[in-house]
Scaffold this active site. Structure first.
Site, short mmCIF file in Angstrom:
data_model
loop_
_atom_site.label_atom_id
_atom_site.label_comp_id
_atom_site.label_asym_id
_atom_site.label_seq_id
_atom_site.Cartn_x
_atom_site.Cartn_y
_atom_site.Cartn_z
N HIS A 234 0.50 -3.07 -4.54
CA HIS A 234 1.63 -3.63 -3.79
C HIS A 234 2.77 -4.05 -4.73
CE1 HIS A 234 3.32 -5.93 -0.31
NE2 HIS A 234 3.83 -6.67 -1.27
N GLU A 235 2.42 -4.83 -5.72
CA GLU A 235 3.47 -5.32 -6.64
C GLU A 235 4.05 -4.16 -7.47
OE1 GLU A 235 4.56 -8.18 -5.86
OE2 GLU A 235 2.81 -8.83 -4.71
N GLU B 204 10.04 -4.55 0.75
CA GLU B 204 8.65 -4.54 1.23
C GLU B 204 8.21 -3.14 1.66
OE1 GLU B 204 6.81 -7.09 0.79
OE2 GLU B 204 5.08 -6.89 2.13
N HIS C 90 6.79 -2.72 -5.47
CA HIS C 90 8.02 -3.52 -5.60
C HIS C 90 8.70 -3.20 -6.94
CE1 HIS C 90 7.97 -6.10 -2.10
NE2 HIS C 90 6.79 -6.61 -2.37
MG MG Z 1 5.62 -7.99 -1.01
#
Ligand code: MG
Length: 498
Positions: free
Chosen positions: A261-262, A291, A265
């Site tokens: 997830h990160e 996101e 980003h």
């Molecule tokens: Mg996030």
């Protein structure tokens, strides 16, 4: 040749950006390595730098320049730079300094009270603080201004140019479809085996695997770091992105999916254009789009079967306990759908119901339709209605998120917007890259990343988020893409027709 006023504006803005970078580094350090004895000094540093930031972004010279340049005929990129600096200037100057200080004090006290209320499971400790924060947010909406509903003024800080009625339109048709998918999965009585991801995993091995994961997905370690924090996050800029993860020795999903997830980003941040560095054209267009990048890599890529066809052998090499785990078993274990109380632990289907509940309560609170007093009961009713479960206490209910105590209202919808955008982006990408699945299954992520870079990352704030999505995918934001994605994916996993 560049207008001298534009050159000057960019110069002033690059100063503002550097101050912002310094604040974000201080805050990254606080979450990762700062010794506890430094806490008072850090608070002082943060408030001093925040005051300097505020002074610089509200510099009357910026106001004068954006006023003049706003009427000048400029090329597309430069006119977007002026538009976005003007937006930031306008929003910051709308708030009187006394108000900014009051908000800082109330939210600092609010966070402290929220922690106490959670620990004692006592909403009444947090209640007076939330009432004051809510009053301040109402005032903020009035200062900033709105044409339709007060919530618009708050939402605009996180998802620029979006109105609550746009969110309403997307969410209201999403709600029934999600409730239906979740209900049918739960009524199927099928419950995948969780044991392939709960076998015990040493921290050091997880750390090594997470670094390997980020590298595999093309995180550039020359321009970033991966560290550890209590709550994973991403901060930084194109040239230096900091991401964090956390480890749970019992459950592998925590570190693996936080890391992916990160990384998602971070890839967005690392993908801005170098020539526009230190201007709004090398900044995230919105939290929703940010996101969408993390969710794209975490869920659409990272929770897919082709991805683990590629990664499972390497996972097994890192963790001896994974011996004998089959691809199908593993894939099902990382995609269990089950209504649960805690937003951050929920799956791709029910996650958005958690968000819808918060959005409904926030808008009602702001419009005076729900009082702070009524939040626990309204919260519990909605959980029963949408998820079929009732929180046993407020710590597992309305006290679970830190956001309101920090004054973050209007933020929650961006999580679901990110999910919706991610599926819409994937659908558009499939038209250009029909071999998507086989690329993922053979670990060739670069063509996928390049698609995102070209259509999303390199644009920065060139277009408002809605227009960016429209240009990148060929249609305006639409919840159908996400619903179709869920139906297809979970029909296969659960062997039912959704
Ligand atoms: Mg996030």
């Amino acid at each position: 040749m560049d207008d001298a006023r534009l050159v000057r504006l960019k110069e002033l803005y690059s100063d503002v950006s550097y101050i912002d970078q310094a604040i974000s580094l201080l805050s990254w350090d606080q979450e990762t390595y700062m010794p506890s004895g430094a806490v008072m000094d850090r608070a002082g540093q943060m408030s001093t730098f925040s005051a300097i930031y505020h002074r610089r972004i509200t510099d009357p010279e910026i106001g004068k320049l954006v006023g003049e340049l706003g009427n000048a005929a400029l090329p597309e990129g430069e006119s977007a730079i002026v538009r976005e600096i003007a937006r930031a200037y306008k929003r910051k100057t709308a708030l009187p300094e006394s108000f900014v200080k009051e908000m800082a004090t109330e939210t600092s006290l609010g966070q402290h009270a929220w922690q106490g209320a959670r620990a004692k499971d006592d909403f009444s400790i947090f209640k007076p603080h939330l009432e004051r924060i809510l009053e301040l947010k109402k005032r903020e909406a009035e200062y900033v201004g709105y044409s339709d509903r007060p919530y618009d003024a708050l939402l605009d800080d996180f998802e620029p140019y979006m109105r609550s009625r746009d969110v309403d339109a997307l969410f209201s048709s999403l709600r029934g479809k999600l409730v239906d998918i979740a209900r049918r999965i739960s009524e199927s009585g099928i419950q995948p085996d969780e044991s392939p991801v709960t076998r015990g995993y040493k921290k050091e091995l997880q750390e090594r695997f997470c670094l390997h994961l980020a590298k595999t997905l093309n995180f550039d370690f020359e321009r970033g770091r991966l560290d550890i924090s209590a709550h994973p996050f991403t901060s930084g800029t194109r040239r230096d992105v900091r991401i964090t993860t956390r480890f749970d020795e019992k459950d592998l999903r925590n570190s693996v999916f936080s890391t992916i997830h990160e990384t998602g980003h971070a890839l967005y941040e690392q993908g801005y254009s170098e020539e526009n560095y230190l201007t709004p054209l090398a900044e995230a267009v919105s939290l929703g789009v940010h996101e969408s990048q993390s969710r794209f890599w975490e869920n659409i890529v990272g929770r897919s079967k082709p991805f683990w066809k590629f990664m499972l052998p390497s996972l097994k090499k890192h963790f001896p306990t994974m011996k004998g785990v089959k691809l199908d078993q593993f894939h099902s274990a990382i995609n269990i759908v089950k209504p649960s109380l805690i937003r951050t632990e929920s799956d791709e289907v029910t996650y958005n119901l958690h968000i819808l509940i918060r959005f409904e309560i926030e808008t009602a609170m702001l419009e005076g339709k729900v009082s702070v007093d009524e939040i626990p009961s309204v919260w519990n009713e909605k959980y029963e209605k949408y998820l079929g479960i009732t929180p046993p206490n407020n710590t597992k209910g309305c006290l679970q998120d830190i956001h309101w105590s920090m004054g973050l209202m209007g933020y929650f919808p961006t999580y679901t917007l990110g999910n919706l955008y991610s599926a819409q982006i994937h659908a558009a990408m499939l038209k250009d890259i029909p071999e998507f699945d086989s690329l993922v299954a053979s670990g060739q992520f670069m063509p996928i990343l390049n698609w995102l870079r070209e259509r999303i990352h390199r644009k920065g704030k060139l277009y408002p988020p809605r227009e960016l999505i429209q240009r990148a995918t060929g249609s305006a934001p639409d919840e159908e893409f996400y619903v179709n994605y869920l139906r297809k994916k979970f029909s296969e996993i659960y062997g039912i027709s959704l």
